[in-house]
Design a protein around this motif. Structure first.
Motif, PDB file in Angstrom:
ATOM      1  N   PHE A 143       0.684  -1.255  -0.112  1.00 10.09           N
ATOM      2  CA  PHE A 143       0.227  -0.067   0.151  1.00 10.09           C
ATOM      3  C   PHE A 143       0.570   1.319  -0.034  1.00 10.09           C
ATOM      4  O   PHE A 143       1.727   1.316   0.676  1.00 10.09           O
ATOM      5  CB  PHE A 143      -0.995   0.016   1.288  1.00 10.09           C
ATOM      6  N   ALA A 144       1.041   2.080  -1.304  1.00  6.73           N
ATOM      7  CA  ALA A 144       1.592   3.346  -1.040  1.00  6.73           C
ATOM      8  C   ALA A 144       0.975   4.361  -0.322  1.00  6.73           C
ATOM      9  O   ALA A 144      -0.224   4.192  -0.522  1.00  6.73           O
ATOM     10  CB  ALA A 144       1.603   3.607  -2.424  1.00  6.73           C
ATOM     11  N   SER A 145       1.757   5.762  -0.316  1.00  6.77           N
ATOM     12  CA  SER A 145       1.145   6.548   0.950  1.00  6.77           C
ATOM     13  C   SER A 145       0.097   7.658   0.025  1.00  6.77           C
ATOM     14  O   SER A 145      -0.445   8.360   0.145  1.00  6.77           O
ATOM     15  CB  SER A 145       2.510   7.251   1.267  1.00  6.77           C
ATOM     16  N   ASP A 146       0.182   7.170  -1.067  1.00  4.64           N
ATOM     17  CA  ASP A 146      -0.948   8.009  -2.280  1.00  4.64           C
ATOM     18  C   ASP A 146      -2.225   7.142  -2.962  1.00  4.64           C
ATOM     19  O   ASP A 146      -2.391   7.656  -4.137  1.00  4.64           O
ATOM     20  CB  ASP A 146       0.096   8.425  -4.519  1.00  4.64           C
ATOM     21  N   GLY A 147      -2.285   5.936  -2.124  1.00  6.49           N
ATOM     22  CA  GLY A 147      -3.733   5.654  -2.192  1.00  6.49           C
ATOM     23  C   GLY A 147      -3.622   4.046  -3.232  1.00  6.49           C
ATOM     24  O   GLY A 147      -4.391   3.636  -2.683  1.00  6.49           O
ATOM     25  N   ALA A 148      -2.069   4.158  -3.866  1.00  5.71           N
ATOM     26  CA  ALA A 148      -2.174   2.553  -4.814  1.00  5.71           C
ATOM     27  C   ALA A 148      -1.802   2.072  -4.190  1.00  5.71           C
ATOM     28  O   ALA A 148      -1.363   1.714  -3.117  1.00  5.71           O
ATOM     29  CB  ALA A 148      -0.954   3.506  -6.050  1.00  5.71           C
ATOM     30  N   VAL A 149      -2.060   0.604  -4.874  1.00 11.58           N
ATOM     31  CA  VAL A 149      -2.191  -0.636  -4.142  1.00 11.58           C
ATOM     32  C   VAL A 149      -1.486  -1.637  -4.964  1.00 11.58           C
ATOM     33  O   VAL A 149      -1.758  -1.396  -6.444  1.00 11.58           O
ATOM     34  CB  VAL A 149      -3.637  -1.864  -3.507  1.00 11.58           C
ATOM     35  N   ALA A 209      -6.886   0.374  -7.075  1.00  7.01           N
ATOM     36  CA  ALA A 209      -7.035   1.766  -5.711  1.00  7.01           C
ATOM     37  C   ALA A 209      -8.257   1.516  -4.939  1.00  7.01           C
ATOM     38  O   ALA A 209      -8.462   0.656  -5.223  1.00  7.01           O
ATOM     39  CB  ALA A 209      -7.236   2.688  -6.783  1.00  7.01           C
ATOM     40  N   VAL A 210      -7.787   1.497  -3.629  1.00  7.60           N
ATOM     41  CA  VAL A 210      -8.732   1.541  -2.572  1.00  7.60           C
ATOM     42  C   VAL A 210     -10.114   2.779  -2.649  1.00  7.60           C
ATOM     43  O   VAL A 210      -9.792   3.602  -3.218  1.00  7.60           O
ATOM     44  CB  VAL A 210      -7.944   2.465  -1.268  1.00  7.60           C
ATOM     45  N   LEU A 232       0.744  -8.496   3.627  1.00 11.11           N
ATOM     46  CA  LEU A 232       0.220  -7.082   3.773  1.00 11.11           C
ATOM     47  C   LEU A 232       1.631  -6.326   3.533  1.00 11.11           C
ATOM     48  O   LEU A 232       2.501  -6.248   5.272  1.00 11.11           O
ATOM     49  CB  LEU A 232      -0.625  -7.005   4.272  1.00 11.11           C
ATOM     50  N   GLN A 233       1.603  -5.065   3.358  1.00  8.64           N
ATOM     51  CA  GLN A 233       2.682  -4.159   3.596  1.00  8.64           C
ATOM     52  C   GLN A 233       2.360  -3.378   3.099  1.00  8.64           C
ATOM     53  O   GLN A 233       1.254  -2.534   2.898  1.00  8.64           O
ATOM     54  CB  GLN A 233       3.873  -4.392   2.331  1.00  8.64           C
ATOM     55  N   ASN A 234       2.697  -2.274   4.373  1.00  7.58           N
ATOM     56  CA  ASN A 234       2.237  -1.122   4.961  1.00  7.58           C
ATOM     57  C   ASN A 234       0.705  -0.952   5.059  1.00  7.58           C
ATOM     58  O   ASN A 234       0.611   0.279   4.225  1.00  7.58           O
ATOM     59  CB  ASN A 234       3.141   0.209   4.012  1.00  7.58           C
ATOM     60  N   LEU A 235      -0.100  -1.734   5.391  1.00  4.01           N
ATOM     61  CA  LEU A 235      -1.568  -0.941   5.025  1.00  4.01           C
ATOM     62  C   LEU A 235      -1.962  -0.479   6.283  1.00  4.01           C
ATOM     63  O   LEU A 235      -1.757  -0.097   7.321  1.00  4.01           O
ATOM     64  CB  LEU A 235      -2.454  -2.794   5.970  1.00  4.01           C
TER      65      LEU A 235
END
Length: 253
Positions: A143-149, A209-210, A232-235
Protein backbone atom coordinates in the motif's frame (compact mmCIF):
# COMPACT_ATOMS: atom_id res chain seq x y z
CA UNK A 1 -68.05 107.24 49.22
CA UNK A 2 -69.57 105.90 52.39
CA UNK A 3 -67.78 105.68 55.65
CA UNK A 4 -67.51 101.89 55.39
CA UNK A 5 -65.86 102.14 52.00
CA UNK A 6 -63.44 104.70 53.29
CA UNK A 7 -62.62 102.45 56.24
CA UNK A 8 -62.07 99.45 53.84
CA UNK A 9 -59.77 101.54 51.66
CA UNK A 10 -57.87 102.68 54.69
CA UNK A 11 -57.38 99.10 55.94
CA UNK A 12 -56.56 97.40 52.61
CA UNK A 13 -55.03 100.43 50.92
CA UNK A 14 -56.50 99.08 47.66
CA UNK A 15 -58.45 101.49 45.60
CA UNK A 16 -61.89 100.56 44.40
CA UNK A 17 -61.14 101.03 40.72
CA UNK A 18 -58.36 98.47 41.02
CA UNK A 19 -60.76 95.97 42.56
CA UNK A 20 -63.33 96.59 39.85
CA UNK A 21 -60.67 96.19 37.22
CA UNK A 22 -59.58 92.88 38.75
CA UNK A 23 -63.14 91.61 38.86
CA UNK A 24 -63.70 92.48 35.24
CA UNK A 25 -60.32 90.94 34.04
CA UNK A 26 -60.66 88.20 31.44
CA UNK A 27 -57.79 85.74 31.05
CA UNK A 28 -56.60 85.22 27.49
CA UNK A 29 -57.61 81.78 26.17
CA UNK A 30 -54.61 79.52 25.65
CA UNK A 31 -54.26 77.95 22.29
CA UNK A 32 -55.45 74.33 22.38
CA UNK A 33 -52.87 71.63 21.69
CA UNK A 34 -54.21 68.82 19.55
CA UNK A 35 -52.47 66.01 21.43
CA UNK A 36 -54.63 63.39 19.74
CA UNK A 37 -52.89 64.04 16.44
CA UNK A 38 -49.42 63.57 17.93
CA UNK A 39 -50.51 60.45 19.79
CA UNK A 40 -51.74 58.91 16.53
CA UNK A 41 -48.45 59.73 14.80
CA UNK A 42 -46.48 58.18 17.67
CA UNK A 43 -48.60 55.02 17.51
CA UNK A 44 -48.04 54.71 13.75
CA UNK A 45 -44.30 55.15 14.20
CA UNK A 46 -44.22 52.48 16.91
CA UNK A 47 -46.15 50.09 14.67
CA UNK A 48 -43.73 50.62 11.79
CA UNK A 49 -40.74 49.99 14.06
CA UNK A 50 -42.35 46.82 15.47
CA UNK A 51 -43.11 45.44 12.00
CA UNK A 52 -39.53 46.09 10.90
CA UNK A 53 -38.25 44.29 14.00
CA UNK A 54 -40.43 41.26 13.30
CA UNK A 55 -39.35 41.14 9.65
CA UNK A 56 -35.67 41.27 10.63
CA UNK A 57 -36.11 38.46 13.15
CA UNK A 58 -37.97 36.30 10.64
CA UNK A 59 -35.24 36.81 8.08
CA UNK A 60 -32.47 35.98 10.54
CA UNK A 61 -34.39 32.90 11.70
CA UNK A 62 -34.71 31.65 8.12
CA UNK A 63 -31.01 32.20 7.48
CA UNK A 64 -30.09 30.36 10.67
CA UNK A 65 -32.38 27.47 9.78
CA UNK A 66 -30.86 27.20 6.33
CA UNK A 67 -27.37 27.43 7.77
CA UNK A 68 -28.10 24.76 10.33
CA UNK A 69 -29.56 22.46 7.70
CA UNK A 70 -26.52 22.94 5.52
CA UNK A 71 -24.10 22.45 8.40
CA UNK A 72 -25.97 19.38 9.59
CA UNK A 73 -25.90 17.94 6.09
CA UNK A 74 -22.23 18.70 5.85
CA UNK A 75 -21.57 17.09 9.23
CA UNK A 76 -23.60 14.04 8.21
CA UNK A 77 -21.73 13.94 4.91
CA UNK A 78 -18.39 14.29 6.74
CA UNK A 79 -19.40 11.62 9.22
CA UNK A 80 -20.34 9.31 6.39
CA UNK A 81 -17.03 10.12 4.51
CA UNK A 82 -15.14 9.54 7.75
CA UNK A 83 -16.84 6.20 8.27
CA UNK A 84 -15.97 5.17 4.72
CA UNK A 85 -12.38 6.34 4.98
CA UNK A 86 -11.80 4.40 8.16
CA UNK A 87 -13.15 1.28 6.53
CA UNK A 88 -15.88 0.58 9.05
CA UNK A 89 -16.40 -3.15 8.96
CA UNK A 90 -19.46 -5.21 9.87
CA UNK A 91 -20.08 -5.92 13.53
CA UNK A 92 -18.03 -9.10 13.37
CA UNK A 93 -15.38 -7.53 11.13
CA UNK A 94 -11.76 -6.94 11.96
CA UNK A 95 -9.73 -4.08 10.60
CA UNK A 96 -6.12 -3.31 9.98
CA UNK A 97 -5.13 -3.47 13.65
CA UNK A 98 -3.75 -6.96 13.12
CA UNK A 99 -6.66 -9.01 11.83
CA UNK A 100 -8.69 -9.12 8.68
CA UNK A 101 -12.44 -8.89 8.13
CA UNK A 102 -14.56 -12.04 8.44
CA UNK A 103 -14.16 -14.60 5.64
CA UNK A 104 -16.68 -14.62 2.87
CA UNK A 105 -17.86 -17.39 0.59
CA UNK A 106 -15.06 -16.82 -1.92
CA UNK A 107 -13.03 -19.86 -0.93
CA UNK A 108 -10.00 -21.14 -2.79
CA UNK A 109 -10.99 -23.13 -5.83
CA UNK A 110 -14.70 -22.54 -5.34
CA UNK A 111 -14.99 -20.28 -8.37
CA UNK A 112 -17.01 -17.71 -6.42
CA UNK A 113 -15.98 -14.10 -6.81
CA UNK A 114 -15.18 -11.69 -4.01
CA UNK A 115 -17.86 -9.24 -2.80
CA UNK A 116 -18.66 -6.46 -5.25
CA UNK A 117 -17.42 -3.50 -3.23
CA UNK A 118 -14.25 -1.50 -3.56
CA UNK A 119 -11.76 -2.23 -6.30
CA UNK A 120 -10.76 -5.86 -6.83
CA UNK A 121 -7.33 -7.44 -7.07
CA UNK A 122 -7.56 -10.05 -9.88
CA UNK A 123 -6.71 -13.72 -9.46
CA UNK A 124 -5.38 -16.43 -11.74
CA UNK A 125 -7.91 -18.99 -13.00
CA UNK A 126 -7.93 -21.95 -15.34
CA UNK A 127 -10.30 -22.40 -18.27
CA UNK A 128 -10.42 -26.17 -17.77
CA UNK A 129 -12.43 -27.85 -15.06
CA UNK A 130 -11.03 -30.80 -13.08
CA UNK A 131 -7.58 -30.32 -14.55
CA UNK A 132 -5.90 -31.92 -11.55
CA UNK A 133 -3.59 -28.91 -11.24
CA UNK A 134 -2.87 -27.58 -7.78
CA UNK A 135 -1.22 -24.32 -6.75
CA UNK A 136 0.71 -22.75 -3.93
CA UNK A 137 -0.16 -19.08 -3.86
CA UNK A 138 1.51 -16.06 -2.27
CA UNK A 139 -0.20 -12.70 -2.76
CA UNK A 140 1.69 -9.60 -1.67
CA UNK A 141 -0.12 -6.26 -1.39
CA UNK A 142 1.95 -3.12 -0.96
CA UNK A 143 0.00 0.00 0.00
CA UNK A 144 1.55 3.24 -1.20
CA UNK A 145 1.10 6.61 0.48
CA UNK A 146 -0.78 7.96 -2.56
CA UNK A 147 -3.53 5.33 -2.13
CA UNK A 148 -2.35 2.95 -4.84
CA UNK A 149 -2.12 -0.77 -4.11
CA UNK A 150 0.56 -2.82 -5.87
CA UNK A 151 -0.21 -6.54 -6.05
CA UNK A 152 2.21 -9.35 -6.78
CA UNK A 153 0.42 -12.70 -7.01
CA UNK A 154 2.71 -15.71 -7.33
CA UNK A 155 1.29 -19.17 -8.20
CA UNK A 156 3.40 -22.28 -8.27
CA UNK A 157 1.38 -24.71 -10.39
CA UNK A 158 1.86 -28.46 -10.13
CA UNK A 159 0.36 -31.28 -12.17
CA UNK A 160 -1.04 -33.41 -9.38
CA UNK A 161 -2.45 -35.99 -11.77
CA UNK A 162 -0.87 -39.00 -13.42
CA UNK A 163 -1.34 -37.86 -17.01
CA UNK A 164 0.22 -34.95 -18.92
CA UNK A 165 -2.02 -31.91 -19.01
CA UNK A 166 -2.25 -28.55 -20.73
CA UNK A 167 -4.12 -25.75 -19.03
CA UNK A 168 -5.30 -22.30 -20.18
CA UNK A 169 -4.57 -19.38 -17.89
CA UNK A 170 -7.19 -16.66 -17.51
CA UNK A 171 -7.32 -13.43 -15.51
CA UNK A 172 -9.27 -10.19 -15.68
CA UNK A 173 -8.00 -6.65 -15.73
CA UNK A 174 -6.52 -4.33 -18.32
CA UNK A 175 -3.57 -3.39 -16.12
CA UNK A 176 -2.47 -6.92 -15.31
CA UNK A 177 0.83 -8.32 -16.51
CA UNK A 178 1.55 -12.04 -16.40
CA UNK A 179 4.75 -14.06 -16.62
CA UNK A 180 5.05 -17.86 -16.85
CA UNK A 181 8.49 -19.06 -15.76
CA UNK A 182 9.73 -15.54 -16.46
CA UNK A 183 8.22 -15.17 -19.95
CA UNK A 184 5.44 -12.64 -20.56
CA UNK A 185 2.06 -14.13 -21.38
CA UNK A 186 -1.46 -12.83 -21.90
CA UNK A 187 -4.77 -14.12 -20.62
CA UNK A 188 -5.65 -17.26 -22.62
CA UNK A 189 -2.09 -18.55 -22.73
CA UNK A 190 -1.65 -22.35 -22.74
CA UNK A 191 0.71 -23.94 -20.26
CA UNK A 192 1.68 -27.56 -20.78
CA UNK A 193 2.52 -29.56 -17.69
CA UNK A 194 3.73 -32.57 -19.58
CA UNK A 195 4.23 -35.07 -16.82
CA UNK A 196 2.96 -35.78 -13.37
CA UNK A 197 4.63 -33.56 -10.86
CA UNK A 198 5.68 -31.00 -13.46
CA UNK A 199 5.16 -27.39 -12.57
CA UNK A 200 5.30 -23.77 -13.65
CA UNK A 201 5.56 -20.47 -11.86
CA UNK A 202 2.94 -17.90 -12.84
CA UNK A 203 3.21 -14.31 -11.56
CA UNK A 204 0.50 -11.65 -11.90
CA UNK A 205 1.36 -8.01 -11.38
CA UNK A 206 -1.53 -5.56 -11.00
CA UNK A 207 -2.39 -2.19 -9.54
CA UNK A 208 -5.58 -1.36 -7.68
CA UNK A 209 -6.97 1.68 -5.88
CA UNK A 210 -8.76 1.61 -2.55
CA UNK A 211 -12.42 2.63 -2.91
CA UNK A 212 -14.57 3.68 0.05
CA UNK A 213 -11.95 2.37 2.45
CA UNK A 214 -12.25 -1.19 1.11
CA UNK A 215 -10.30 -3.55 -1.12
CA UNK A 216 -11.60 -6.89 -2.43
CA UNK A 217 -9.60 -9.93 -3.46
CA UNK A 218 -10.79 -12.16 -6.28
CA UNK A 219 -10.53 -15.95 -5.96
CA UNK A 220 -9.21 -18.43 -8.53
CA UNK A 221 -11.61 -20.51 -10.58
CA UNK A 222 -11.02 -24.15 -11.55
CA UNK A 223 -7.78 -24.10 -9.60
CA UNK A 224 -7.22 -25.97 -6.34
CA UNK A 225 -5.02 -23.89 -4.05
CA UNK A 226 -3.34 -26.27 -1.65
CA UNK A 227 -1.61 -23.53 0.33
CA UNK A 228 -1.90 -19.74 0.27
CA UNK A 229 -0.36 -16.80 2.09
CA UNK A 230 -1.42 -13.15 2.06
CA UNK A 231 1.36 -10.63 2.69
CA UNK A 232 0.35 -7.07 3.62
CA UNK A 233 2.90 -4.27 3.53
CA UNK A 234 2.20 -0.81 4.97
CA UNK A 235 -1.50 -1.56 5.40
CA UNK A 236 -3.24 1.74 6.24
CA UNK A 237 -5.09 1.86 9.52
CA UNK A 238 -8.82 1.33 9.10
CA UNK A 239 -8.64 -0.23 5.64
CA UNK A 240 -10.81 -3.33 5.21
CA UNK A 241 -9.63 -6.11 2.90
CA UNK A 242 -12.31 -8.63 1.96
CA UNK A 243 -12.03 -12.02 0.28
CA UNK A 244 -9.33 -13.31 2.64
CA UNK A 245 -10.84 -16.74 3.34
CA UNK A 246 -8.78 -18.53 0.63
CA UNK A 247 -5.59 -17.63 2.51
CA UNK A 248 -4.24 -20.00 5.14
CA UNK A 249 -2.04 -17.32 6.66
CA UNK A 250 -2.13 -13.53 6.70
CA UNK A 251 1.13 -11.73 7.48
CA UNK A 252 1.52 -7.99 7.99
CA UNK A 253 4.88 -6.34 7.56
Amino acid sequence: MSGAEKLFDAITEVREELIDEALDYRFARRKAIHWQRYAALAACLALVVYIGYLAANLRMGGMNAAGNDGSNSAVAGDAADAGDSTGAAPEDGNTADGAMPPPNDAGGGTGEAAPAHGSTVPALSLAEEDSGVTAVRTLTLEFASDGAVYATDVYTLTNAGTEPVTVTLTFDGADVSCTVDGAAEESGAHVSLLRAGAGAEVVLHSTAAVEDGMLALASPENLTVAESVLMLQNLPEGLVVSGTEPFDRIVQE
